[in-house]
Each structure stands twice: as structure tokens, then as C-alpha cells.
Design a protein around this motif. Structure first.
Motif, short mmCIF file in Angstrom:
data_model
loop_
_atom_site.label_atom_id
_atom_site.label_comp_id
_atom_site.label_asym_id
_atom_site.label_seq_id
_atom_site.Cartn_x
_atom_site.Cartn_y
_atom_site.Cartn_z
N ASN A 463 0.83 -1.22 0.00
CA ASN A 463 0.00 0.00 0.00
C ASN A 463 0.85 1.26 0.00
N ALA A 464 2.13 1.15 0.34
CA ALA A 464 2.99 2.33 0.38
C ALA A 464 4.31 2.04 -0.32
N ALA A 465 4.87 3.08 -0.94
CA ALA A 465 6.16 2.93 -1.61
C ALA A 465 7.30 2.97 -0.62
N LEU A 466 7.09 3.65 0.53
CA LEU A 466 8.13 3.79 1.54
C LEU A 466 7.56 3.46 2.91
N THR A 467 8.40 2.90 3.75
CA THR A 467 8.06 2.66 5.15
C THR A 467 9.08 3.38 6.00
N ILE A 468 8.59 4.01 7.08
CA ILE A 468 9.49 4.71 7.99
C ILE A 468 9.95 3.75 9.08
N TYR A 469 11.27 3.74 9.30
CA TYR A 469 11.84 2.87 10.32
C TYR A 469 12.79 3.71 11.17
N PHE A 470 12.67 3.58 12.50
CA PHE A 470 13.55 4.29 13.41
C PHE A 470 14.67 3.35 13.86
N ALA A 471 15.87 3.63 13.36
CA ALA A 471 17.02 2.75 13.61
C ALA A 471 17.77 3.19 14.86
N GLU A 472 18.31 2.22 15.56
CA GLU A 472 19.09 2.46 16.76
C GLU A 472 20.57 2.27 16.46
N PRO A 473 21.47 2.91 17.23
CA PRO A 473 22.91 2.74 17.01
C PRO A 473 23.31 1.26 17.10
N GLY A 474 24.14 0.83 16.18
CA GLY A 474 24.62 -0.55 16.17
C GLY A 474 23.87 -1.43 15.19
N GLU A 475 22.70 -1.01 14.73
CA GLU A 475 21.98 -1.80 13.73
C GLU A 475 22.69 -1.69 12.38
N THR A 476 22.59 -2.75 11.59
CA THR A 476 23.22 -2.75 10.28
C THR A 476 22.17 -2.58 9.19
N ILE A 477 22.59 -1.98 8.09
CA ILE A 477 21.70 -1.82 6.94
C ILE A 477 21.25 -3.18 6.43
N TRP A 478 22.17 -4.17 6.51
CA TRP A 478 21.82 -5.52 6.06
C TRP A 478 20.65 -6.08 6.86
N ASP A 479 20.70 -5.97 8.18
CA ASP A 479 19.64 -6.52 9.02
C ASP A 479 18.31 -5.81 8.77
N ILE A 480 18.36 -4.50 8.54
CA ILE A 480 17.12 -3.76 8.27
C ILE A 480 16.53 -4.19 6.93
N ALA A 481 17.38 -4.31 5.91
CA ALA A 481 16.89 -4.73 4.59
C ALA A 481 16.34 -6.15 4.65
N ARG A 482 16.98 -7.01 5.41
CA ARG A 482 16.52 -8.40 5.54
C ARG A 482 15.16 -8.45 6.22
N LYS A 483 14.95 -7.59 7.19
CA LYS A 483 13.69 -7.57 7.94
C LYS A 483 12.52 -7.20 7.04
N TYR A 484 12.77 -6.31 6.07
CA TYR A 484 11.71 -5.84 5.18
C TYR A 484 11.78 -6.48 3.79
N TYR A 485 12.63 -7.44 3.60
CA TYR A 485 12.77 -8.16 2.32
C TYR A 485 12.96 -7.18 1.16
N THR A 486 13.85 -6.26 1.35
CA THR A 486 14.15 -5.30 0.31
C THR A 486 15.64 -5.29 0.05
N TYR A 487 16.07 -4.35 -0.80
CA TYR A 487 17.47 -4.33 -1.23
C TYR A 487 18.29 -3.40 -0.34
N GLU A 488 19.45 -3.88 0.06
CA GLU A 488 20.35 -3.08 0.90
C GLU A 488 20.78 -1.82 0.17
N ASP A 489 21.13 -1.93 -1.10
CA ASP A 489 21.58 -0.76 -1.86
C ASP A 489 20.46 0.26 -2.02
#
Length: 513
Positions: A463-489
Motif C-alpha cells: 500500500n505504500a512505496a516507503l516505510t518509515i523505520y527508526f534505527a538504533e545505534p549498532g543496527e546494520t543496513i543488512w539486518d534492516i533490509a533483511r527484515k523488510y525483504y528489500t534491497y540493501e543498496d
């Protein structure tokens, strides 16, 4: 569906077999006519000497001789004498597998021995020796570095390891005429001899390795039978040998193992007929492993942006040569005894029976035992013989954070000195040569395959092209992309970031398409 994978192959040294076979030694023999009667046996030595070895299928076949040397006090002049007997042996060791293109390292030890003179001219021996073998072969291991599929995201890492390029084993001979010189009496009987092979350096060539070293020879002999005069001579024989090592390059890093298979000494005469020469014939073997540094890529994690991905994992251990140690050090010890009052030492020698290297607290600790053998004269001018064990300890610094350190070491005594400190006490100082290879190893959990069901697509919020995510220090871009099944780049581009790890709390925009 199964995803195709691309693999890289690395080669390692695999220990295919490590074990021993016991060979009984039961015989009795009479002294040759030229040997005087026995009053008392000082030392009975059993020395296995390998002549041939070969691997056929799942069997390691070893043939050779067991030399038995009796050092004794004669009943006439009360001086040191010796007699020898040789018996052949043959053993076939079950390797429980059929290693291809394998090499074997052979060693031996005396398990037990009872030696007694049943009469002044007859000796009864009951004992056993263990013929021990380590068999190595070159083993390949496949590592997946890419999963084919545009929908599969892959987290990779690069590692450097020591890749086994080649291995070779070759027997060779060292022959030298040893001159006793003008100041030493000519030998009439050789009592005992020791050989140590010390590698000095090697030079790589394509499919060959040139090894330079020295053979240390020590000989105890009778210079005058009428008086029983004993003399000790020591020699250093340099040698150069080219060993075939298929796969080696001129940039290979090599490990060198030298073995003394057998040795013989024969008294020779010079042009004037004076027997002041000894022909030394050494049969030796060199085993060489040639390594090259190789950088590999492996997959540590993966997911699909379209499907539920099932991955198969594999634990692999990768090792790298951290350093080659060529070191000399000294071991000091005090030998005490109460059964004899010593006047002087005839000969002293040592055998390093075992040595182990282990890593602890930023150091490699080499520990082992050394058997010190002393042939001496007491205050009544009677020969006697004693053996004592002293500890060997040596440390080398090593700065490493690896989870496993493997140390392979070869050690031998090159010289030993002494000082008589009392009627029943001797201080000894042994010079030790140490050759060791230190491997730093890490275990890696890698992905070796992946499958997915096309009928089970990922559940995404479309339903949306973008989702807002509030990241905490120490999180990796890889883990965030994996959580949302999207591309790291895509996350990096959308948020204009290049770092892999979030260093402060912030809002991240997640592309959902």
C-alpha cells in the motif's frame, strides 16, 4: 526451485591416519668370537631403521631392520665394549581409508625392553617397539561464493587462507668420508653414533623445492682395544637436495620435515693403510608441503526479496600459516644419582622424546621431555651408565585473536655440555634446535545451497512505496533490509548513506518495491 551456486575450491592438508603398530622383539644371541665376555650390561638399545615404505590402497607397508646394540663392561679389562645384532621387520598398517597421493611420516619408540646376560656370552632380549605413522593427503573443499538469482541478497566476507598447492616426499642419501685427523687414534670399534638432520633454508622452484641443511654426526669409538681407550668425534655434514613437489611455485611458503631413516658407519683406511677414516652413509627422507596465500569469498547470510528462502549451512575451518619458527635455545638441568661416585664422563647425549606446542596468554609454549644419557667412570675406574629425564620449556610470543592456534613442531638436541658438581651430581646444558609452523584457524558458518518455493512469495505491504523505520545505534543496513525483504543498496540510496552500521539514532526510509 533450486538456485544454482558458484563454488571455489581450496585445498588443505588432511590427516588421513595417525596410529602405531607394535612389533615384538624376542630373541637371544651369542657374542661373536671377537667380542670379549660380558661382565655387566650397561645399555641395551633397540633402533628401528626403515628401508622402504609405500601406500597401497588402504594399507601402509613398512619394511626395515631393527638394530640391537649392547654396550657392556667386559670381564677381562673392565672396559666398555659393544656388540650388535640385526633382525628384519615388516608391518602392514590398516589406514581404514584409501588416501590418494598421500605421504607418510614414520617414527618409532621403544614400548618396553628386558635385556639380560644369561651367560658371559649369551644375551636374552624381550621387548617391543612401536612403529608409528602419520599419513597426510591433499583434500579439496568447495566453498560457495555466489548464489545465482537477482532476487537473492547475499552477505559476503573475504578471508585469506594458506592453500595447499602441492606436497612431495622423497628419499635421499648423504655420504661423507669423515677424517679423524692426526691427533686422534684410529678407530677399532664404533660403540655408538647419533645423527640429527637440521634444515637451514629452502628455495622454491616450479614443481620443485631445494632444501639446504646439515647432518650433525656424533661417534663414540674405541681407539685402542688393549687399553679400552674411548674417543668422541663430532662432525657437521652440509647437504643440498632438490625435492619434487608437484604444484609448488616460486612464491610458495613451505614446511619441511626431515627424517633419518637409517645410518651406517664403516671404518676405512687411507692410502697408507691407516684406519683413520669413517665412511658415513645416511638414508634420509624429506617431506614438503607447499602453500600459497589465497583470498576467498564466502556467503555468510542470504535472503530473497521475493520468496521464503531456505538455506543449507556448513561449518568450515580455514587456516593460515602465521609464522615459521626456526629457533635455537638451551635447556639446563641438574642430574643427581646416589648409586655411583663419578670420576669423569666418557660420553653424554640426549634424546628429546616428545614436544608439544600450545598457545596461551599471548605466547606459544613448547613443552616436552628430554632423556639425558651418561656413560661415565666411577672413582674405582669402573664404567657405569645412567639415564635421567629433564623438562624442556621454551616460549615464543604470538599476538593473535584467532579462536584456534595449531602448532606443528620438530625438535632435536644439537649439542650437550656438562659440569661435574659433585660425586653424584652433574649439571647439563643442552642446545636445542626448534622448527615449528604456527597456523591460525577460524571456523566459519557459511551457506552452501539455497532453495525457495515460487508458490510462497514474501508477504509485503504494497500500500505504500516507503516505510518509515527508526534505527538504533549498532543496527546494520543488512539486518534492516533483511527484515523488510528489500534491497540493501536501495536503502542506502534512498537515505544517502554509505556506512554499513548505524552510528546514531535516526529515521530510515525503507523502499518497499
Amino acid at each position: 526451485m533450486n538456485y544454482d551456486v558458484n563454488k571455489d575450491t581450496v585445498f588443505v592438508k588432511k590427516l588421513a591416519f595417525d596410529g602405531c603398530q607394535e612389533i615384538p622383539v624376542d630373541l637371544d644371541f651369542s657374542l661373536p668370537d671377537y667380542c670379549p665376555d660380558i661382565q655387566r650390561i650397561l645399555k641395551c638399545g633397540i633402533h628401528p631403521k626403515v628401508s622402504t615404505r609405500n601406500i597401497s590402497g588402504d594399507r601402509l607397508n613398512i619394511d626395515g631392520n631393527i638394530d640391537i646394540k649392547i654396550i657392556y663392561v667386559d670381564s677381562d679389562k673392565k672396559s666398555v665394549r659393544c656388540c650388535e645384532n640385526t633382525t628384519s621387520f615388516s608391518c602392514s598398517i590398516d589406514l581404514r581409508t584409501s588416501p590418494e597421493n598421500a605421504v607418510s611420516i614414520i617414527s618409532s619408540r621403544v614400548e618396553y625392553m628386558n635385556c639380560r646376560a644369561v651367560s658371559p656370552r649369551k644375551i636374552d632380549i624381550h621387548g617391543a617397539v612401536a612403529i608409528c605413522a602419520k599419513v597426510y593427503n591433499k583434500s579439496g573443499q568447495d566453498i560457495v561464493y555466489k548464489i545465482e538469482g537477482d532476487d537473492v541478497q547475499q552477505k559476503k566476507s573475504q578471508e585469506i587462507l594458506s592453500n595447499l598447492e602441492g606436497m612431495g616426499q622423497q628419499q635421499f642419501s648423504i655420504n661423507e668420508m669423515l677424517d679423524l685427523g692426526q691427533n686422534k687414534p684410529a678407530p677399532e670399534i664404533i660403540i655408538r653414533s647419533d645423527i640429527s638432520l637440521i634444515p637451514k633454508e629452502y628455495k622454491n622452484m616450479v614443481n620443485k623445492v631445494a632444501v639446504k641443511g646439515e647432518a650433525l654426526v656424533k661417534i663414540l669409538y674405541i681407539g685402542d682395544i688393549s687399553s679400552g681407550q674411548l674417543e668422541v668425534m663430532e662432525y657437521s655434514i652440509p647437504f643440498n637436495q632438490v625435492i619434487d613437489v608437484p604444484g609448488a611455485t616460486d612464491e610458495s611458503q613451505c614446511t619441511v620435515c626431515l627424517e633419518v631413516l637409517s645410518h651406517e658407519e664403516q671404518i676405512q683406511g687411507d692410502e697408507q693403510g691407516v684406519s683413520n677414516l669413517i665412511m658415513e652413509d645416511i638414508k634420509a627422507a624429506a617431506t614438503i608441503m607447499a602453500y600459497g596465500e589465497k583470498e576467498i569469498e564466502m556467503i555468510k547470510d542470504a535472503y530473497s526479496v521475493n520468496y521464503d528462502l531456505e538455506c543449507t549451512n556448513e561449518i568450515i575451518k580455514l587456516c593460515r600459516i602465521s609464522q615459521n619458527i626456526d629457533s635455537s635455545f638451551s635447556v639446563n638441568g641438574t642430574i643427581e644419582f646416589t648409586e655411583f661416585n663419578i670420576s669423569r664422563v666418557i660420553d653424554i647425549w640426549s634424546d628429546v622424546s616428545s614436544i608439544n606446542g600450545k598457545y596461551e596468554n599471548g605466547e606459544i609454549l613448547f613443552e616436552g621431555k628430554m632423556n639425558v644419557c651418561i656413560l661415565a667412570i666411577d672413582l674405582e675406574e669402573t664404567p657405569f651408565y645412567i639415564e635421567r629425564i629433564i623438562d624442556v620449556r621454551h616460549k615464543k610470543p604470538l599476538d593473535s585473536d584467532c579462536e584456534e592456534i595449531i602448532v606443528e613442531s620438530e625438535i632435536c638436541s644439537t649439542a650437550i655440555g656438562y659440569r661435574i658438581t659433585g660425586s653424584g651430581s652433574i649439571e647439563v646444558k643442552a642446545d636445542i634446535n626448534l622448527n615449528a609452523t604456527v597456523y591460525t584457524c577460524k571456523k566459519h558458518n557459511t551457506i552452501s545451497g539455497a532453495t525457495a518455493s515460487e508458490t510462497q512469495p514474501q508477504t509485503k505491504d504494497s500500500n505504500a512505496a516507503l516505510t518509515i523505520y527508526f534505527a538504533e545505534p549498532g543496527e546494520t543496513i543488512w539486518d534492516i533490509a533483511r527484515k523488510y525483504y528489500t534491497y540493501e543498496d536501495a536503502i542506502k540510496e534512498e537515505n544517502d548513506i554509505s556506512e554499513e552500521v548505524i552510528n546514531q539514532s535516526r529515521m530510515i526510509l525503507i523502499p518497499m518495491s
